[in-house]
Every structure is written in structure tokens, then in C-alpha cells.
Design a protein around this motif. Structure first.
Motif, short mmCIF file in Angstrom:
data_model
loop_
_atom_site.label_atom_id
_atom_site.label_comp_id
_atom_site.label_asym_id
_atom_site.label_seq_id
_atom_site.Cartn_x
_atom_site.Cartn_y
_atom_site.Cartn_z
N LYS A 396 -0.41 -100.69 4.65
CA LYS A 396 -0.70 -99.99 5.91
C LYS A 396 -1.57 -98.78 5.59
O LYS A 396 -1.28 -98.03 4.67
CB LYS A 396 0.60 -99.47 6.53
CG LYS A 396 1.32 -100.45 7.43
CD LYS A 396 2.47 -99.71 8.12
CE LYS A 396 3.45 -100.66 8.77
NZ LYS A 396 2.94 -101.28 10.00
N ARG A 399 -3.08 -93.59 8.07
CA ARG A 399 -3.06 -93.16 9.48
C ARG A 399 -1.84 -93.76 10.20
O ARG A 399 -1.26 -93.14 11.05
CB ARG A 399 -4.36 -93.57 10.17
CG ARG A 399 -4.68 -92.77 11.41
CD ARG A 399 -6.09 -93.02 11.92
NE ARG A 399 -7.10 -92.55 10.99
CZ ARG A 399 -7.90 -93.34 10.25
NH1 ARG A 399 -7.78 -94.65 10.33
NH2 ARG A 399 -8.80 -92.83 9.46
N GLU A 400 -1.50 -95.01 9.81
CA GLU A 400 -0.35 -95.66 10.46
C GLU A 400 0.97 -95.16 9.91
O GLU A 400 2.02 -95.51 10.42
CB GLU A 400 -0.44 -97.18 10.30
CG GLU A 400 -1.55 -97.76 11.15
CD GLU A 400 -1.68 -99.28 10.98
OE1 GLU A 400 -0.67 -99.94 10.71
OE2 GLU A 400 -2.82 -99.77 11.11
N GLU A 402 1.52 -91.88 9.68
CA GLU A 402 1.65 -90.49 10.14
C GLU A 402 2.81 -90.34 11.12
O GLU A 402 3.50 -89.34 11.11
CB GLU A 402 0.35 -90.03 10.81
CG GLU A 402 -0.78 -89.81 9.82
CD GLU A 402 -2.00 -89.15 10.46
OE1 GLU A 402 -2.07 -89.08 11.71
OE2 GLU A 402 -2.87 -88.70 9.70
N TRP A 405 8.76 -93.70 11.63
CA TRP A 405 8.98 -94.94 10.88
C TRP A 405 10.21 -95.69 11.40
O TRP A 405 10.61 -96.70 10.83
CB TRP A 405 9.18 -94.63 9.38
CG TRP A 405 7.97 -94.07 8.72
CD1 TRP A 405 6.75 -93.80 9.31
CD2 TRP A 405 7.82 -93.72 7.33
NE1 TRP A 405 5.88 -93.30 8.37
CE2 TRP A 405 6.50 -93.23 7.15
CE3 TRP A 405 8.68 -93.76 6.24
CZ2 TRP A 405 6.04 -92.78 5.92
CZ3 TRP A 405 8.22 -93.32 5.01
CH2 TRP A 405 6.90 -92.83 4.85
N GLN A 412 9.10 -103.00 5.50
CA GLN A 412 7.95 -102.13 5.80
C GLN A 412 8.27 -100.69 5.43
O GLN A 412 7.43 -99.96 4.89
CB GLN A 412 7.61 -102.20 7.30
CG GLN A 412 6.98 -103.50 7.73
CD GLN A 412 6.84 -103.56 9.26
OE1 GLN A 412 7.65 -103.01 10.00
NE2 GLN A 412 5.79 -104.23 9.71
#
Ligand SMILES: [Zn+2]
Length: 478
Positions: A396, A399-400, A402, A405, A412
Motif C-alpha cells: 500500500k 498515502r493510504e 495516513e 487502520w 493488511q
């Protein structure tokens, strides 16, 4: 590769700068700014930077869609993880004219500000009020962009024109609260209380200040008095949260050291509490010198037995410890400080430092990367799976990583934690902690994270990931 299940919940809802907010107008005239508003039957659900809230539809007059984005751009503040909107000024045609003169077409009209300021100096009737409202409007715009520093400068400028205006005093206090500066906030609230002793907003914000300072009894008292003066869904939600904390913590003993207030259940071992405080103070000094920063307020720490932890935090059962402004750690069955508990404490304490240093602006990957680095974790056996992930182009982009979660699968999330650590590890090993400090400082002063990375490291997110991958290969794989 073990996943560190600790989350900074308050980081979860980072608000994009260009967000356009909706305004809920209540029948009593109060305006609530929200990211999005959904009407469902007899309820109105709305999203704020602190999460989703619900109002009874019966008290809502109407909803204005897509007004100028006034949503506070920064996530909620530390211990005061509260959805509280700034007190609004009285709606009048004179005020509306001053507001639209100062802020229009999405920007600030400095010429207008200069002209109202000079009118005020000439002593024209009503000119001081007009100048105050104009500067207040500018502060609100800056607040909506997450620029707390300039918002505070302009709100203080408003106060120079009308030093006894309770709404302006309240707004200065509000900005201090957003910056987790609780004592300064209380100074302004005391001034507001003197001119407007029955103002519900004074009690509302004072409750927030005490809550932030971990003074729950005083927070509850202020909020109860606020509600006695005026029904307010935001105060009710904050009071409910404080009462839940208070009820649980009443059975708790208290212990203090220079930087911490520790509470722990009567069932926990007093010896453990003392060892925890000692460990925290040692970690505090270490992180303080690494990050070149000292948090201004005492840090709340609560040790829980497992069941109490689940009841009070309402966090998913898999969360091991968390930091929502206070460090909350389950210690069921522990009689003494273990190396594992010490690592958990250092990890969570790092989150407190980063929150305070960046004024809640640090993205999740920096929070978790740096917290893992500080607790002593290194990429090691994660390097090979990370490289594989990178070469398969499945990693990932930063930016993803940031935002929150919470929605990730555990697989992931494991990769997210490992990439976060790897990137921080690369920066620290190659450029030193000094560069991390500079990145945090830029984030604190309003830069995007990628902008801060570009300024300090002269590379964008893509370059950083590539360099990190090269570092992992060189250090751990070949
Ligand atoms: Zn963490």
C-alpha cells in the motif's frame, strides 16, 4: 511477524483540507458543523472529527448542505477526545456583513481587515465590534483549515478590539483547548465567566479543560452545570464519557510522578504500579531527548484488569493497549513489570509525545512506525516478506497508511505496521532522528506529511518506499 495491537484511536478521522462541511441549525439557533449529515427517521446522525454523533430530529430546525468548510481540520485533541464545536457569535446583519467582508471567495480580505481596524482606531460607533467579528471570521476560516496557530493569532487580535466579549474569549479558550493547552484555556474561561457568569458555553469549555487535565470530578461538575443552563448534545456525550471513566476509576488508587498521573484498580498490585511509574519516567527521559520535545501537560495512565478495560474503552477485544489521550493498559494477572509490559508502555508513551508535538496531526504510519522504533522493534525478519510485497507491487502506498487502520484485515494491518516501522527505521538509520524531528515539526505547523517528507528528505512518498525497500535488502536480505 507479530502485530502490535495498539491503536491511537484519536488519529482515526483525519479530515481533508478541502472538505465542505454541512451545518445543522438547531431550533434554539445553535449551529453545529459536521462533515456529513444523514437524517434517519427521528434521528439526525452527523460525523465530526471525533466520530459520529446523533441528535433527536425534534430539536433540529434545518440543515444547510455544503457551506464553507469550517470543520476543524485537525483530529480531536489528546485527552479531550471530544466532539465539541466552537461557540458561534450572534447572528445579526451587522455581524454577517463583517464576516463576509473579511472572508469571501474562499480567502481572507486583508484590505478589509486593515480598514475596519483603522475605523476602530478612529473611535467610530460599533467599529470595535465590527473589527472583532471580522478577525473572528478569519480565525474560523483558519480553524477550518486546521491552522490552529494563525487561528489563535487572529482570534487574539479580535479580542484586542472587544476584550470583554464573552464569545471571543470563549473562542480563544476553544483554540487553546484544540491545542491541548488546558491551563491557558482556563485563564480565558475565567475572564469569560466574570463577564457572563451564566453562560452555558463557559461551563461547557471549562469541563473540557478539566477533562483534558484528568480532573474528572471538576469536568463532570462543569458539564452538569452547562446542561442545567441549556440542553446540549455535545455536552451530554462528553459528560457520559466522563461519567463512564469516573465510575470505573473511582475504585482506582492514584499515584503520581513528575510527568504522570497513574490510576489503577484496587485489584492491581501496588508494587506493580510503582514499577510502572518508574519505567514510564525512564522512558519519558529517553523519548524526550530523542524527539527533542517535552509534552506540556501531565500524562494520564490507567492500568486495568482485562474486563474493566473492555467495559470502559469499548475497544475491540483484540486491542492490547491503547492511547486515546490517556495511556490505557490491561495488566490482568501481572505482579511485576515484565520486559514486555515495559515495551508496551514505551510504545504508548511515544504516541503521547507525537500527539502533543504534532498537535494531533501525525498520520498513522508515522505514529505507529515511530512508536515501534522507540519500543526497540526492528524490521529484521519482516524484511523478506516486505520486499516480496513490494516487488509484487502489492505494498500500500504511504498515502493510504495516513488515515485510520481500523478497517484493515489483520493481514493488511500486519503489513501496515511493518511498512510503517521500515520507513521510520530507514529514515532514522540513514539520516538520524534529527530528520524525523524536523518532519514532525513541519507536520505540527500545518504541512501535509508528504510535503514535510519532501522538504526534509527531498523525496516524495514513492521515492521513500523505494529507498526503504533498498535499505531492507541491503541490511537484512543480502
Ligand atoms: Zn501504536
Amino acid at each position: 511477524m507479530r502485530l502490535y495491537l495498539s491503536l491511537a484511536i484519536g488519529l482515526s478521522l483525519l479530515v481533508a483540507k478541502d472538505t465542505r462541511a454541512d451545518t445543522i441549525v438547531l431550533k434554539n439557533g445553535r449551529r453545529i458543523l459536521a462533515l456529513s449529515v444523514v437524517v434517519e427517521g427521528d434521528k439526525v446522525r452527523y460525523l465530526t472529527s471525533a466520530g459520529e454523533l446523533v441528535l433527536p430530529k425534534s430539536i433540529v430546525d434545518h440543515i444547510e448542505k455544503g457551506g464553507p468548510g469550517q470543520m476543524p481540520g485537525s483530529p480531536p485533541t489528546g485527552a479531550a477526545d471530544l466532539a465539541i464545536t466552537p461557540p458561534s457569535i450572534e447572528a445579526s446583519s451587522a455581524n454577517a456583513a463583517a464576516e463576509s467582508g473579511a472572508v469571501h471567495d474562499g480567502g481572507v480580505d486583508r484590505d478589509f481587515l486593515a480598514s475596519v481596524a483603522s475605523e476602530a482606531r478612529s473611535g467610530a460607533p460599533g467599529a470595535n465590534e465590527k473589527a472583532a467579528v471580522a478577525h473572528h471570521a478569519v480565525a474560523q476560516l483558519e480553524l477550518s483549515r486546521g491552522d490552529l496557530e494563525h487561528a489563535l493569532v487572529d482570534e487574539r487580535a479580535a479580542l484586542t478590539f472587544t476584550p470583554d466579549d464573552p464569545v471571543i474569549l470563549l473562542n480563544v479558550a476553544y483554540l487553546h483547548l484544540r491545542r491541548s493547552e488546558y491551563k491557558q484555556a482556563l485563564d480565558y474561561l475565567e475572564r469569560a465567566r466574570r463577564v457572563s457568569p451564566k453562560n452555558a458555553d463557559v461551563f461547557k469549555l471549562a469541563g473540557w479543560a478539566y477533562y483534558g487535565m484528568n480532573k474528572l470530578n471538576q469536568a463532570v461538575e462543569e458539564w452538569q452545570r452547562a446542561l442545567a443552563l441549556r440542553p446540549d448534545a455535545e455536552v451530554q456525550a462528553a459528560l457520559d464519557k466522563a461519567l463512564r471513566d469516573k465510575q470505573e476509576e473511582e475504585n482506582y488508587r492514584e499515584n503520581e510522578s513528575s510527568h504522570f498521573t497513574l490510576r489503577y484498580s484496587g485489584e492491581a498490585e501496588p508494587g506493580l504500579a510503582r514499577e510502572v511509574l518508574r519505567a514510564l519516567e525512564i522512558h519519558f527521559s529517553a523519548i524526550e531527548s530523542e524527539l527533542n520535545y517535552t509534552p506540556p501537560e501531565s500524562i494520564g495512565v490507567i492500568l486495568y484488569t482485562q474486563q474493566a478495560f473492555a467495559d470502559i474503552t469499548r475497544a475491540p477485544g483484540w486491542v492490547g493497549a491503547l492511547n486515546d489521550g490517556r495511556i490505557r493498559v490491561p495488566v490482568q494477572g501481572l505482579k511485576q513489570l515484565t520486559p514486555e509490559l515495559s515495551r508496551v508502555l514505551k510504545h504508548e508513551l511515544t504516541h503521547s509525545f507525537i500527539r502533543a508535538k504534532t498537535r494531533e496531526r501525525a498520520p498513522t504510519w508515522i505514529q505507529e512506525g515511530l512508536a515501534q522504533w522507540m519500543e526497540g522493534r526492528r524490521s529484521e525478519e519482516a524484511a523478506a516478506p516486505l520486499l516480496h510485497n513490494y516487488e509484487e507491487k502489492k505494498a500500500k502506498p504511504l498515502r493510504e497508511l495516513e488515515g485510520p487502520w481500523m478497517q484493515m484485515s489483520s493481514d493488511q494491518a500486519a503489513f501496515a505496521y511493518a511498512w510503517a516501522l521500515a520507513n521510520i527505521e530507514y529514515i532514522v538509520r540513514v539520516d538520524g532522528m534529527y530528520d524525523v524531528d524536523r518532519i514532525l515539526e513541519r507536520i505540527a505547523s500545518g504541512s501535509t506529511t508528504e510535503g514535510a517528507v519532501r522538504d526534509v528528505l527531498h523525496s516524495d512518498y514513492g521515492d521513500l518506499m523505494q529507498s526503504t525497500a533498498q535499505y531492507l535488502r541491503k541490511t537484512y536480505v543480502n
